[in-house]
Scaffold this motif. Structure first.
Motif, PDB file in Angstrom:
ATOM      1  N   TYR A 383       6.380  19.915  55.839  1.00  0.00           N
ATOM      2  CA  TYR A 383       7.588  20.271  55.051  1.00  0.00           C
ATOM      3  C   TYR A 383       7.918  21.549  55.306  1.00  0.00           C
ATOM      4  CZ  TYR A 383      10.050  20.728  50.661  1.00  0.00           C
ATOM      5  OH  TYR A 383      11.022  21.196  49.668  1.00  0.00           O
ATOM      6  N   TYR A 384       9.486  21.527  55.690  1.00  0.00           N
ATOM      7  CA  TYR A 384       9.949  22.770  56.158  1.00  0.00           C
ATOM      8  C   TYR A 384      11.098  23.001  55.062  1.00  0.00           C
ATOM      9  CZ  TYR A 384       7.506  24.281  60.200  1.00  0.00           C
ATOM     10  OH  TYR A 384       6.811  24.919  61.036  1.00  0.00           O
ATOM     11  N   PRO A 385      10.806  23.508  53.799  1.00  0.00           N
ATOM     12  CA  PRO A 385      12.029  23.806  53.002  1.00  0.00           C
ATOM     13  C   PRO A 385      12.966  24.818  53.324  1.00  0.00           C
ATOM     14  CG  PRO A 385       9.848  24.767  51.986  1.00  0.00           C
ATOM     15  CD  PRO A 385       9.590  24.019  53.392  1.00  0.00           C
ATOM     16  N   VAL A 386      14.009  24.482  52.869  1.00  0.00           N
ATOM     17  CA  VAL A 386      15.304  25.476  52.974  1.00  0.00           C
ATOM     18  C   VAL A 386      15.345  26.470  51.924  1.00  0.00           C
ATOM     19  CG1 VAL A 386      17.412  26.047  53.765  1.00  0.00           C
ATOM     20  CG2 VAL A 386      16.417  24.228  54.636  1.00  0.00           C
ATOM     21  N   LEU A 387      14.818  27.692  51.690  1.00  0.00           N
ATOM     22  CA  LEU A 387      14.889  28.404  50.589  1.00  0.00           C
ATOM     23  C   LEU A 387      16.250  29.083  50.322  1.00  0.00           C
ATOM     24  CD1 LEU A 387      14.719  31.810  51.445  1.00  0.00           C
ATOM     25  CD2 LEU A 387      12.268  31.012  51.955  1.00  0.00           C
ATOM     26  N   PHE A 388      16.432  29.455  48.790  1.00  0.00           N
ATOM     27  CA  PHE A 388      17.687  30.046  48.587  1.00  0.00           C
ATOM     28  C   PHE A 388      17.285  31.563  48.805  1.00  0.00           C
ATOM     29  CE2 PHE A 388      21.071  31.742  45.684  1.00  0.00           C
ATOM     30  CZ  PHE A 388      22.035  30.920  46.226  1.00  0.00           C
ATOM     31  N   SER A 389      17.933  32.399  49.217  1.00  0.00           N
ATOM     32  CA  SER A 389      18.028  33.877  49.764  1.00  0.00           C
ATOM     33  C   SER A 389      18.966  34.354  48.655  1.00  0.00           C
ATOM     34  CB  SER A 389      18.101  34.039  51.215  1.00  0.00           C
ATOM     35  OG  SER A 389      17.882  35.346  51.279  1.00  0.00           O
ATOM     36  N   GLU A 390      18.435  35.480  48.070  1.00  0.00           N
ATOM     37  CA  GLU A 390      19.399  36.470  47.192  1.00  0.00           C
ATOM     38  C   GLU A 390      20.030  37.248  47.863  1.00  0.00           C
ATOM     39  OE1 GLU A 390      16.632  37.844  43.838  1.00  0.00           O
ATOM     40  OE2 GLU A 390      17.634  36.438  42.416  1.00  0.00           O
ATOM     41  N   TYR A 391      21.149  37.692  47.390  1.00  0.00           N
ATOM     42  CA  TYR A 391      21.945  38.979  47.819  1.00  0.00           C
ATOM     43  C   TYR A 391      21.497  40.152  47.223  1.00  0.00           C
ATOM     44  CZ  TYR A 391      25.354  35.696  50.094  1.00  0.00           C
ATOM     45  OH  TYR A 391      26.003  34.753  50.830  1.00  0.00           O
ATOM     46  N   GLY A 472      13.578  24.983  43.986  1.00  0.00           N
ATOM     47  CA  GLY A 472      12.438  25.970  43.193  1.00  0.00           C
ATOM     48  C   GLY A 472      11.760  27.023  44.207  1.00  0.00           C
ATOM     49  N   LEU A 473      12.499  27.239  45.382  1.00  0.00           N
ATOM     50  CA  LEU A 473      11.957  28.231  46.398  1.00  0.00           C
ATOM     51  C   LEU A 473      13.049  29.555  46.673  1.00  0.00           C
ATOM     52  CD1 LEU A 473       9.398  28.880  47.928  1.00  0.00           C
ATOM     53  CD2 LEU A 473      10.566  27.525  49.911  1.00  0.00           C
ATOM     54  N   PHE A 474      12.771  30.659  46.082  1.00  0.00           N
ATOM     55  CA  PHE A 474      13.799  31.738  46.287  1.00  0.00           C
ATOM     56  C   PHE A 474      13.029  33.112  47.261  1.00  0.00           C
ATOM     57  CE2 PHE A 474      14.589  29.548  42.297  1.00  0.00           C
ATOM     58  CZ  PHE A 474      16.040  29.618  42.587  1.00  0.00           C
ATOM     59  N   HIS A 475      14.008  33.501  47.969  1.00  0.00           N
ATOM     60  CA  HIS A 475      13.741  34.909  48.627  1.00  0.00           C
ATOM     61  C   HIS A 475      14.239  36.139  48.009  1.00  0.00           C
ATOM     62  CE1 HIS A 475      14.168  38.058  51.763  1.00  0.00           C
ATOM     63  NE2 HIS A 475      12.917  37.450  51.972  1.00  0.00           N
TER      64      HIS A 475
END
Length: 531
Positions: A383-391, A472-475
């Motif tokens: 599993y390679y999730p694409v995370l949501f990256s914060e500005y 559910g995955l954030f940078h």
């Protein structure tokens, strides 16, 4: 004989008519749009003005609308003609069968066509990447999944809207996803449905649907992986459906018990004590209080501030009585790949543990841990999730005197962040697969590329790579510095990442043109005062 010949002739004419109708329908569907003008007329003010563009767009839209309406009417007429001729053919066949004069082979025509279609659909299913992985040449060949719930779709390719998440605005897309969930419920609640040779204990409803993954292979069809709640809080049902450009086919239905699926979260670290404390705060809330089936392995490089890291872990153990920690110290230059590999190989239990490669500036939810367990399978899937990256929060919330808490910043919108579809560092894979694939490239040091090399190894293998945006995955944003000692290729990658992580295109444009915007606003204010 005359009667038999007359009937055969009538059947032949009807079949010929059906073929003609289908051919006409194909020609109409493939006919390019004709707008009736060879040259575009320029409106007053020029085609480059806003009014000119809007008028041109309106004309094109009207032309396409008329063309679509025309096609719709023709298709409806063709459908009526096809239904009429199909009915005539069926009546003729029924009459011929009743009189005992049905031509040889014509009676089994329907069964034969049904068998041919089933064989075609099955061949499409066998060629699609559904049950097993397909070797891919590079990361550019991967078709990512869309993640969807009953209310939202999370997708990487969002067209003109540029929204990282949205409600399906197109009716056909909305109907497709809703129809797929309804089909899944019909399958799960069917009288013959058994999962793992055990009868279900309850009737599935839309409220049991957790989330789904879907993607379309252009020459195969669409695949849907749907997750439903099971009989207990850690029990799930996973259903795979396939649509081979035709009716939806059920591929498999499995009961997935995640109670024994322990996740070993491996975090390579060097200094950054404040970020680690924030990470542990998230870990305590999600992993200890909500999930409880995790282990944390921290691989620390150097000696500086390691006592503070150890103190944070000891304090967590005292306050929560959680003892699933491993701290490994390396007196080496920081290397993310080296740290992850050491952490993975340090696992000494006999259990084939599920590894989650993570960074200290990552924030995740309990739902993500569930996705991690459901989308990875030893010997079959990684599993390679694409995370949501914060500005940068100081840019996003520049109009507020105080920045909101981290929990309130975790919002998926186009002005708060972006899908980091170029990053491959966060991944869920079983330890056996990581060892068998050969691990990381040991020659890579410092920042970058080690995760891409591992990703390519999996693409070249027979394992399925599940690549999909994760809600559910954030940078979390942090100041990024690119070291001078990096080689040119890595330095350029680092600077590109730094630029993309600051703000959206529009927000950066406002900052870049701030002087011009301020001058314009000042002139408008002076004009308003003068009037």
């Amino acid at each position: 004989l005359l009667q038999r010949g007359s009937l055969v002739a009538r059947v032949g004419l009807i079949v010929l008519g059906l073929c003609c109708c289908l051919s006409l329908f194909y020609l109409l569907a493939c006919k390019p749009a004709s707008h009736g003008h060879q040259h575009t007329q320029l409106w007053p003010g020029g085609a480059t003005s806003k009014e000119g563009y809007m008028a041109l767009l309106q004309e094109r839209e009207d032309s396409h609308r008329h063309y679509i309406n025309s096609l719709t009417k023709q298709i409806a007429q063709l459908k009526e003609a096809l239904q009429e001729r199909t009915q005539q053919l069926q009546e003729s066949l029924d009459k011929a069968k009743a009189n005992g004069i049905l031509p040889l082979g014509l009676e089994s025509l329907g069964k034969m066509l049904h068998r041919v279609l089933q064989e075609f659909f099955r061949s499409q299913l066998n060629q699609a990447e559904v049950n097993s992985g397909v070797k891919l040449p590079s990361e550019y060949a991967v078709i990512p999944f869309d993640t969807f719930t009953l209310r939202r779709v999370y997708q990487l390719e969002t067209g003109l809207t540029k929204h990282p998440e949205e409600r399906p605005v197109r009716k056909d897309r909305r109907d497709e996803l809703i129809g797929t969930v309804e089909t899944a419920l019909h399958v799960l609640n069917g009288p013959l449905q058994h999962v793992d040779n055990t009868r279900r204990k309850h009737t599935f409803s839309p409220s049991d649907f957790i989330e789904g993954l879907t993607r379309t292979e252009r020459n195969r069809g669409s695949v849907y992986e749907l997750m439903f709640k099971g009989d207990g809080p850690q029990d799930f049902t996973q259903l795979v459906l396939f649509r081979p450009f035709g009716p939806v086919l059920k591929v498999k239905s499995d009961r997935v018990d995640t109670r024994s699926m322990l996740i070993n979260i491996i975090v390579p670290l060097s200094k950054r004590v404040d970020a680690f404390k924030q990470f542990i705060s998230n870990f305590r809330e999600v992993c200890i209080q909500q999930d409880g089936r995790v282990h944390l392995t921290v691989v620390y490089f150097g000696r500086d501030q390691i006592d503070k890291v150890k103190g944070t872990l000891d304090q967590t153990t005292r306050e929560t009585r959680f003892r699933g920690f491993t701290l490994i110290q390396l007196n080496e230059e920081f290397s993310r790949g080296r740290g992850l590999e050491v952490g993975a190989k340090a696992w000494r239990r006999s259990q084939n543990v599920l590894l989650f490669f993570c960074d200290v500036d990552i924030h995740f939810t309990a739902d993500f841990l569930t996705s991690c367990r459901l989308n990875a399978e030893p010997g079959k899937k990684v599993y390679y999730p694409v995370l949501f990256s914060e500005y940068n929060p100081s840019i996003i919330y520049s109009n507020q005197t105080v920045l909101p808490p981290v929990q309130q910043q975790l919002v998926i919108r186009k002005d708060t962040g972006f899908w980091r579809d170029f990053g491959f560092g966060m991944t869920c894979q079983y330890r056996s697969d990581f060892i068998n694939i050969g691990g990381f490239d040991r020659n890579i040091r410092g920042w970058g590329l080690e995760d891409v090399h591992l990703y390519r190894k999996y693409l070249h293998s027979k394992l399925m790579v599940i690549r999909a945006p994760s809600r559910g995955l954030f940078h979390l944003w942090h100041e990024k510095s690119c070291a001078d000692e990096l080689p040119p290729d890595k330095y350029n990658m680092c600077m590109q990442t730094k630029a993309m992580s600051e703000a959206s295109h529009g927000q950066l444009g406002e900052l870049f043109f701030k002087a011009e915007i301020d001058a314009h606003m000042n002139s408008k204010r002076q004009l308003s005062r003068g009037s």
